[in-house]
Design a protein around this motif. Structure first.
Motif, short mmCIF file in Angstrom:
data_model
loop_
_atom_site.label_atom_id
_atom_site.label_comp_id
_atom_site.label_asym_id
_atom_site.label_seq_id
_atom_site.Cartn_x
_atom_site.Cartn_y
_atom_site.Cartn_z
N ILE A 125 0.83 -1.20 0.00
CA ILE A 125 0.00 0.00 0.00
C ILE A 125 0.87 1.25 0.00
CG2 ILE A 125 -1.68 1.33 1.33
CD1 ILE A 125 -2.72 -1.44 2.34
N GLU A 126 1.94 1.22 0.79
CA GLU A 126 2.80 2.40 0.93
C GLU A 126 4.23 1.95 1.16
OE1 GLU A 126 1.41 5.86 3.22
OE2 GLU A 126 3.26 5.67 4.36
N MET A 127 5.18 2.76 0.67
CA MET A 127 6.58 2.51 0.97
C MET A 127 7.24 3.80 1.41
SD MET A 127 8.42 1.74 -2.66
CE MET A 127 8.46 2.95 -3.96
N THR A 128 8.18 3.64 2.32
CA THR A 128 8.91 4.77 2.87
C THR A 128 10.40 4.45 2.82
OG1 THR A 128 7.08 5.20 4.38
CG2 THR A 128 9.18 6.25 4.90
N ILE A 129 11.18 5.40 2.38
CA ILE A 129 12.63 5.25 2.38
C ILE A 129 13.20 6.30 3.32
CG2 ILE A 129 12.87 6.65 0.30
CD1 ILE A 129 15.27 4.81 -0.43
N GLU A 130 14.12 5.87 4.18
CA GLU A 130 14.67 6.85 5.14
C GLU A 130 16.16 6.65 5.36
OE1 GLU A 130 13.69 5.18 9.54
OE2 GLU A 130 12.00 6.05 8.47
N THR A 131 16.79 7.77 5.69
CA THR A 131 18.22 7.81 5.99
C THR A 131 18.50 9.10 6.75
OG1 THR A 131 20.44 7.54 5.05
CG2 THR A 131 18.91 8.96 3.83
#
Length: 138
Positions: A100-106
């Motif tokens: 449904i949703e994707m999140t990329i973080e750094t």
């Protein structure tokens, strides 16, 4: 080729790709962030995941991709991130197709948390359209 809800599919000489902009990310500064799935028939590359982060990442910082309840660690340099290998590309693609949703973080070079969020509505159709457009090309 077309816009499929929140994702687009494009074909150019030598490559085809599905692409989307995040619906939530830090304000764009030097470039616009995106998520893409690419095909380069002459290089025999299929379903390669690529992210342009909204900020350049801090050296040594991990880049994590979350798709619903699954987490993947990506390889990154500067403002770009990829899956570490073809198997991870396949796993991420599978999660994107049903997610449904994707999140990329750094962490950015200034140390702040960077989180870019994408909705996956239309992703599977756009990815299929790009794959079909490049099928049979050399």
């Amino acid at each position: 080729m077309g816009i499929f809800q929140l994702w687009g599919a494009f074909s150019e000489p030598g490559r085809c790709y599905a692409i989307a902009q995040p619906y939530r990310a830090p304000r764009a500064e030097r470039w616009k962030p995106f998520a893409s799935v690419g095909y380069w028939p002459s290089r025999r590359v299929r379903s390669q995941i690529h992210f342009r982060l909204s900020r350049e990442k801090r050296p040594g910082s991990a880049v994590l991709l979350r798709i619903d309840d699954q987490t993947f660690q990506l390889l990154a340099g500067g403002a770009d991130a990829w899956a570490p290998d073809a198997r991870a590309d396949a796993d991420i693609l599978s999660a994107m197709r049903t997610g449904i949703e994707m999140t990329i973080e750094t962490r950015s070079t200034s140390g702040t948390l960077v989180r870019d969020a994408y909705r996956l509505r239309g992703a599977a159709t756009a990815i299929d359209a790009a794959a079909i457009a490049c099928a049979g090309r050399k």
